[in-house]
Design an enzyme around this catalytic site. Structure first.
Site, PDB file in Angstrom:
ATOM      1  N   SER A  16       4.277 -36.179 -12.420  1.00 14.81           N
ATOM      2  CA  SER A  16       4.266 -35.606 -12.923  1.00 14.81           C
ATOM      3  C   SER A  16       5.126 -36.605 -14.384  1.00 14.81           C
ATOM      4  O   SER A  16       4.879 -35.802 -15.389  1.00 14.81           O
ATOM      5  CB  SER A  16       6.306 -34.997 -12.495  1.00 14.81           C
ATOM      6  N   ASN A  17       5.154 -37.390 -14.880  1.00 11.98           N
ATOM      7  CA  ASN A  17       4.708 -38.028 -15.809  1.00 11.98           C
ATOM      8  C   ASN A  17       3.663 -37.789 -16.877  1.00 11.98           C
ATOM      9  O   ASN A  17       3.009 -38.061 -17.492  1.00 11.98           O
ATOM     10  CB  ASN A  17       5.134 -39.293 -16.337  1.00 11.98           C
ATOM     11  N   ARG A  68      -5.098 -59.042  -3.533  1.00  9.56           N
ATOM     12  CA  ARG A  68      -4.158 -58.731  -5.039  1.00  9.56           C
ATOM     13  C   ARG A  68      -5.175 -58.728  -5.813  1.00  9.56           C
ATOM     14  O   ARG A  68      -5.355 -58.247  -7.221  1.00  9.56           O
ATOM     15  CB  ARG A  68      -2.553 -59.135  -5.281  1.00  9.56           C
ATOM     16  N   ARG A  94       2.534 -50.775  -7.579  1.00  8.76           N
ATOM     17  CA  ARG A  94       1.822 -51.576  -7.667  1.00  8.76           C
ATOM     18  C   ARG A  94       2.085 -53.159  -8.226  1.00  8.76           C
ATOM     19  O   ARG A  94       1.938 -52.717  -9.513  1.00  8.76           O
ATOM     20  CB  ARG A  94       0.220 -52.086  -7.832  1.00  8.76           C
ATOM     21  N   ASN A 110       5.407 -49.054 -19.432  1.00  9.42           N
ATOM     22  CA  ASN A 110       6.000 -48.904 -18.026  1.00  9.42           C
ATOM     23  C   ASN A 110       7.481 -48.150 -18.314  1.00  9.42           C
ATOM     24  O   ASN A 110       7.804 -48.113 -19.051  1.00  9.42           O
ATOM     25  CB  ASN A 110       5.912 -49.936 -17.050  1.00  9.42           C
ATOM     26  N   HIS A 112      10.819 -46.420 -16.325  1.00  6.28           N
ATOM     27  CA  HIS A 112      11.809 -47.092 -15.068  1.00  6.28           C
ATOM     28  C   HIS A 112      13.759 -46.603 -15.282  1.00  6.28           C
ATOM     29  O   HIS A 112      13.511 -45.688 -16.500  1.00  6.28           O
ATOM     30  CB  HIS A 112      11.807 -48.419 -15.172  1.00  6.28           C
ATOM     31  N   LEU A 147       9.980 -58.693 -13.132  1.00  6.50           N
ATOM     32  CA  LEU A 147      10.230 -57.007 -12.751  1.00  6.50           C
ATOM     33  C   LEU A 147      11.037 -55.796 -13.659  1.00  6.50           C
ATOM     34  O   LEU A 147      12.510 -56.743 -14.060  1.00  6.50           O
ATOM     35  CB  LEU A 147      10.750 -56.976 -11.290  1.00  6.50           C
ATOM     36  N   ASP A 148      10.827 -54.903 -14.073  1.00  9.38           N
ATOM     37  CA  ASP A 148      10.998 -53.991 -15.690  1.00  9.38           C
ATOM     38  C   ASP A 148      12.136 -54.886 -16.394  1.00  9.38           C
ATOM     39  O   ASP A 148      13.344 -55.089 -16.548  1.00  9.38           O
ATOM     40  CB  ASP A 148      12.244 -53.188 -14.308  1.00  9.38           C
ATOM     41  N   GLN A 176      13.891 -36.289 -19.470  1.00 10.27           N
ATOM     42  CA  GLN A 176      14.206 -36.928 -20.070  1.00 10.27           C
ATOM     43  C   GLN A 176      13.211 -37.992 -20.143  1.00 10.27           C
ATOM     44  O   GLN A 176      11.952 -37.821 -21.493  1.00 10.27           O
ATOM     45  CB  GLN A 176      15.211 -37.498 -20.316  1.00 10.27           C
TER      46      GLN A 176
HETATM   47  C1  GRF Z   1       9.943 -42.148 -12.080  1.00 11.28           C
HETATM   48  O1  GRF Z   1      10.753 -41.595 -12.000  1.00 11.28           O
HETATM   49  C2  GRF Z   1       8.931 -43.110 -12.762  1.00 11.28           C
HETATM   50  O2  GRF Z   1      10.370 -43.410 -13.376  1.00 11.28           O
HETATM   51  C3  GRF Z   1       9.546 -43.848 -11.661  1.00 11.28           C
HETATM   52  O3  GRF Z   1       8.579 -43.511 -10.663  1.00 11.28           O
HETATM   53  C4  GRF Z   1       8.378 -41.925 -10.978  1.00 11.28           C
HETATM   54  C5  GRF Z   1       7.098 -41.621 -11.411  1.00 11.28           C
HETATM   55  O4  GRF Z   1       6.967 -40.457 -11.240  1.00 11.28           O
HETATM   56  N1  GRF Z   1       8.875 -45.132 -11.873  1.00 11.28           N
HETATM   57  P1  GRF Z   1       6.051 -39.129 -10.937  1.00 11.28           P
HETATM   58  O5  GRF Z   1       4.452 -39.598 -10.294  1.00 11.28           O
HETATM   59  O6  GRF Z   1       5.365 -39.615 -12.206  1.00 11.28           O
HETATM   60  O7  GRF Z   1       5.694 -37.500 -10.795  1.00 11.28           O
END
Ligand code: GRF
Length: 291
Positions: A16-17, A68, A94, A110, A112, A147-148, A176
């Site tokens: 969805s992003n 990896r 990954r 990224n 999060h 990580l993050d 958002q």
């Molecule tokens: C999102 O909530 C993002 O923040 C997280 O994984 C999810 C991915 O969702 N890292 P989509 O595949 O973009 O719908």
């Protein structure tokens, strides 16, 4: 109009992003275009979204590689076969090694679903609710080895409400996310961002207006992401314009098909869950009868 930068979007699932970035890039004035979408999962729904929008896709299935390192070599090879200015990890599940991350330092983002540095890692919404937080949100950050942990570029905040479940909170944040990612890409593409290991500097820019055609409900499907990813960097070389082709994606995605597919996917997962619960109940009743 500045030259659009070339994006590679890395996904693992519903995408969805990715869709929000596809929609943004379909706007003529948006200063970026998607060169390539890569998924490490062969059945990621995001791949269908990219194909619908006429974008090149590649599946680099991590299970096809013995290690990896070899998986990441394939990833690097694919990226190097294209002119990529910025990598966007968008639900890419990954973990990337410091070696890979260092090649793209300052050129990899990224997303999060929390207000980092709070709640890195998995099960973010559950932990936010358990802690009784009054607000949560999402963070777009540059990728570093931890990580993050990379420096934040953009955060969006949302309230946590009384009857929130992890799903309702995730949905509120996801709306958002779909604004934040294109906004972050636009800032970089406009040359407004200077990357630093500890923090980024952002010059003022005209406010970003997301395209109206993106109905968030249409791009917020039902598959829960499994993991959040990370990666890392080395001195930024090119947040600026690089060579790239200018073609714009004029073939806008077929939103109705995507909406329909999301709905079918949602019904399917709900039906599967109901069936599993039903079978469990029947088995319990049978066991109780036998005893
Ligand atoms: C999102 O909530 C993002 O923040 C997280 O994984 C999810 C991915 O969702 N890292 P989509 O595949 O973009 O719908």
């Amino acid at each position: 109009m500045v030259k659009p930068i070339n994006l590679a979007i890395l996904i693992s699932g519903r995408g969805s992003n990715l869709q929000s970035i596809i929609d943004a890039c379909a706007e003529k004035q948006f200063p970026a275009r998607i060169e390539l979408v890569i998924s490490n999962e062969p059945d990621a729904f995001g791949i269908e979204r990219a194909k619908t929008a006429g974008i090149k896709t590649e599946i680099i299935h991590h299970k096809s590689y013995p290690s990896r390192r070899e998986f990441e070599e394939a990833l690097s090879k694919s990226l190097e076969n294209h002119t990529i200015d910025l990598i966007c990890l968008a639900g890419f599940m990954r973990v990337l090694t410091p070696d890979f991350v260092s090649k793209w330092e300052g050129r990899m983002l990224n997303i999060h679903p929390s207000l980092l540095p709070a709640y890195p890692g998995l099960h973010t919404h559950e932990r936010v609710l358990a802690a009784g937080e009054k607000e949560s949100g999402c963070t777009i950050h540059f990728v570093t080895p931890g990580l993050d942990e990379g420096p934040t570029l953009i955060q969006k905040r949302v309230p946590v409400v009384g009857n929130d479940t992890p799903d309702t909170l995730a949905a509120r944040i996801l709306e958002q996310e779909h604004i934040a990612y294109p906004e972050a890409i636009r800032l970089i593409a406009l040359g407004k961002v200077t990357y630093g290991k500890e923090q980024v500097e952002i010059l003022p820019a005209a406010p970003y207006t997301p395209p109206q055609k993106s109905d968030p409900a249409a791009i917020v499907p039902t598959i829960a992401p499994k993991i959040e990813t990370k990666s890392q960097p080395k001195p930024a070389e090119s947040l600026k314009e690089t060579s790239m082709s200018h073609h714009h994606t004029d073939n806008a995605p077929d939103q109705s098909a995507i909406k329909e597919a999301d709905a079918i996917w949602g019904y399917f997962t709900k039906a599967a869950a109901i069936t599993v619960v039903g079978v469990a109940v029947i088995l319990l009743l049978m066991a109780a009868t036998l005893l």
